[in-house]
Motif scaffolding. Sequence first.
Motif, short mmCIF file in Angstrom:
data_model
loop_
_atom_site.label_atom_id
_atom_site.label_comp_id
_atom_site.label_asym_id
_atom_site.label_seq_id
_atom_site.Cartn_x
_atom_site.Cartn_y
_atom_site.Cartn_z
N ARG A 1 0.83 -1.21 0.00
CA ARG A 1 0.00 0.00 0.00
C ARG A 1 0.86 1.26 0.00
N ALA A 2 1.97 1.22 0.72
CA ALA A 2 2.86 2.37 0.75
C ALA A 2 3.43 2.65 -0.63
N ALA A 3 3.74 1.59 -1.38
CA ALA A 3 4.29 1.76 -2.72
C ALA A 3 3.25 2.37 -3.67
N VAL A 4 2.00 1.95 -3.52
CA VAL A 4 0.93 2.42 -4.40
C VAL A 4 0.51 3.85 -4.07
N ALA A 5 0.69 4.26 -2.82
CA ALA A 5 0.16 5.55 -2.34
C ALA A 5 0.63 6.73 -3.18
N SER A 6 1.84 6.67 -3.69
CA SER A 6 2.38 7.80 -4.46
C SER A 6 2.08 7.69 -5.96
N HIS A 7 1.22 6.75 -6.34
CA HIS A 7 0.85 6.57 -7.74
C HIS A 7 -0.68 6.57 -7.85
N PRO A 8 -1.29 7.72 -8.01
CA PRO A 8 -2.76 7.81 -8.04
C PRO A 8 -3.41 7.05 -9.18
N ASP A 9 -2.64 6.72 -10.21
CA ASP A 9 -3.22 5.97 -11.33
C ASP A 9 -3.19 4.46 -11.12
N VAL A 10 -2.68 4.03 -9.95
CA VAL A 10 -2.58 2.59 -9.65
C VAL A 10 -3.57 2.22 -8.56
N SER A 11 -4.29 1.12 -8.76
CA SER A 11 -5.22 0.62 -7.74
C SER A 11 -4.66 -0.67 -7.15
N LEU A 12 -5.01 -0.94 -5.90
CA LEU A 12 -4.57 -2.17 -5.23
C LEU A 12 -5.78 -2.83 -4.57
N GLU A 13 -6.23 -3.92 -5.15
CA GLU A 13 -7.32 -4.71 -4.59
C GLU A 13 -6.75 -5.71 -3.59
N VAL A 14 -7.42 -5.90 -2.47
CA VAL A 14 -6.99 -6.88 -1.47
C VAL A 14 -7.93 -8.08 -1.52
N ILE A 15 -7.38 -9.23 -1.82
CA ILE A 15 -8.15 -10.48 -1.86
C ILE A 15 -7.69 -11.32 -0.69
N GLU A 16 -8.48 -11.35 0.38
CA GLU A 16 -8.07 -12.07 1.59
C GLU A 16 -8.44 -13.54 1.49
N ILE A 17 -7.49 -14.39 1.88
CA ILE A 17 -7.72 -15.83 1.90
C ILE A 17 -7.51 -16.33 3.32
N ASP A 18 -7.94 -17.57 3.59
CA ASP A 18 -7.92 -18.06 4.97
C ASP A 18 -6.67 -18.85 5.33
N ALA A 19 -5.77 -19.04 4.37
CA ALA A 19 -4.53 -19.78 4.65
C ALA A 19 -3.50 -19.44 3.60
N LEU A 20 -2.23 -19.53 3.98
CA LEU A 20 -1.14 -19.27 3.04
C LEU A 20 -0.74 -20.58 2.37
N SER A 21 -1.64 -21.12 1.58
CA SER A 21 -1.44 -22.45 1.00
C SER A 21 -1.71 -22.45 -0.49
N VAL A 22 -1.26 -23.53 -1.15
CA VAL A 22 -1.52 -23.70 -2.57
C VAL A 22 -3.02 -23.77 -2.84
N LEU A 23 -3.75 -24.51 -2.00
CA LEU A 23 -5.19 -24.66 -2.21
C LEU A 23 -5.91 -23.32 -2.10
N ALA A 24 -5.54 -22.52 -1.10
CA ALA A 24 -6.17 -21.20 -0.95
C ALA A 24 -5.85 -20.31 -2.14
N GLY A 25 -4.61 -20.39 -2.63
CA GLY A 25 -4.24 -19.62 -3.81
C GLY A 25 -5.00 -20.06 -5.04
N ARG A 26 -5.18 -21.38 -5.17
CA ARG A 26 -5.92 -21.90 -6.33
C ARG A 26 -7.38 -21.44 -6.30
N ALA A 27 -7.97 -21.42 -5.11
CA ALA A 27 -9.36 -20.96 -4.99
C ALA A 27 -9.49 -19.48 -5.36
N ALA A 28 -8.53 -18.67 -4.89
CA ALA A 28 -8.55 -17.25 -5.25
C ALA A 28 -8.36 -17.08 -6.75
#
Length: 336
Positions: A201-228
Motif C-alpha cells: 500500500r505504501a508503494a501504491v500511495a504515491s501513484h494515483p493511477d494505480v489501484s490495489l485490490e486486497v483479496i483475503e484468503i484463509d490460509a497461506l497455502s496452494v489450495l487457498a491460492g488456487r481458490a482465489a
Amino acid sequence: MSASSVRDVALRAGVSVGTVSNVLNHPEKVSPAAVERVQRAIDELGFIRNDAARQLRNGRSRTIGMVVLDVRNPFFTDLARGAEDEAAGSGLTVTLGNSDENPQREATYLDLFEQQRVYGVVISAYADITERLTRLKQRGIPAVLVDRSSPDGPFSSVAVDDLAGGRLAVEHLMSLGRRRLAFVGGPMGIRQVADRLEGARAAVASHPDVSLEVIEIDALSVLAGRAAGADIVGRSPDERPDAIFAANDLVSMGLLQAFAMQGAGVSVPGQIALIGYDDIDFASAAVVPLSSIRQPSALIGKTAVEILLAEVENPDAPPHHVVFQPELVIRASTRG
C-alpha cells in the motif's frame, strides 16, 4: 522384564554406584579394569542410560524447542534446517513443532517445552505470546522470535523487513506498466502478511493511477491460492487485475495452477504478472518460473540459534534484533 538401573549394574559389576556413574560420565577417573567390569555388566543387563532424566536433574535439557507456523511451507523447513545445523555445532538438538497457525496448538507446544525444561525456544509466533515467553524466561528458558521483527519488544528477534519486501514487489509490478494490482494473502492476523500488505500500500500511495485490490484468503497455502485464482478466472477480462502480489510462494503456485487450467484463458505474465514471497526452491521450478521476494531462510534460523546460545550464557543481556533486507528475484512470471 523391568528396566535395569545403575544400582543393578553396580551389583553385577561388584562396584559402587559412584563408580558406575564415573564410567558413564567421567571414565578417565576409573581404572581400566573397573571400566571393563562395568561395561560387561551393562551389556549383560541391557542397561540404557536415561540422558533425559539426567539432563532434567541438571536443570536444562540439550534440546531447543522450535515452533513454526506451517511446516508444509518450505520456507520454514529451510529455516529449521539452518537452526538445526547451528545447534548441532554446540551439541544440541532441535525439536520442531507445527502450530498450523493455531494459537491453541502453539500454546500446547510451549507448555510441553516448559515441562521438558528445554535449552531455549525459537518461535515464529502466531498469537501474542509475550506473557507466555516472559514466564519461560523467568524459569531460565530464553526465547527468540523468528520471521517477525520486534525492535521494541522484550525478546530477541530475527526477521526480514516485510514492509520493504512488500514495497519491492509492488514497485517491480508498477515498473512493468501494470496499474490494476491485487494482493492475495491472509489471514491478516498474521503479522508478516499484514506487513507485506502495508508495504504494498505504501508503494501504491504515491501513484494515483494505480489501484490495489486486497483479496483475503484463509490460509497461506496452494489450495487457498488456487481458490482465489479460480475466482479471478471467473471475472470478465476487464475486471481482472493485470498484476498480483501473493503473500507467499505457495499462494503464487496455487494462483498459477488456476490460471494454467484448461479453459482458464489467463496467461502469465501476458495478462497477469505474478510475484510471490520467500523464494522457495519450487518457485524456480514452476511451469512458469515465479518471480519472488527472497528471504534468507536458513540464515534466519542459524542467526536465531546464535542469539539463543548467547542469551543462555548471559541471561541479563538486552534483547538483540536482527533484520535482514529482502531481495527481488525476477523470473518469467513477471518478465514477459
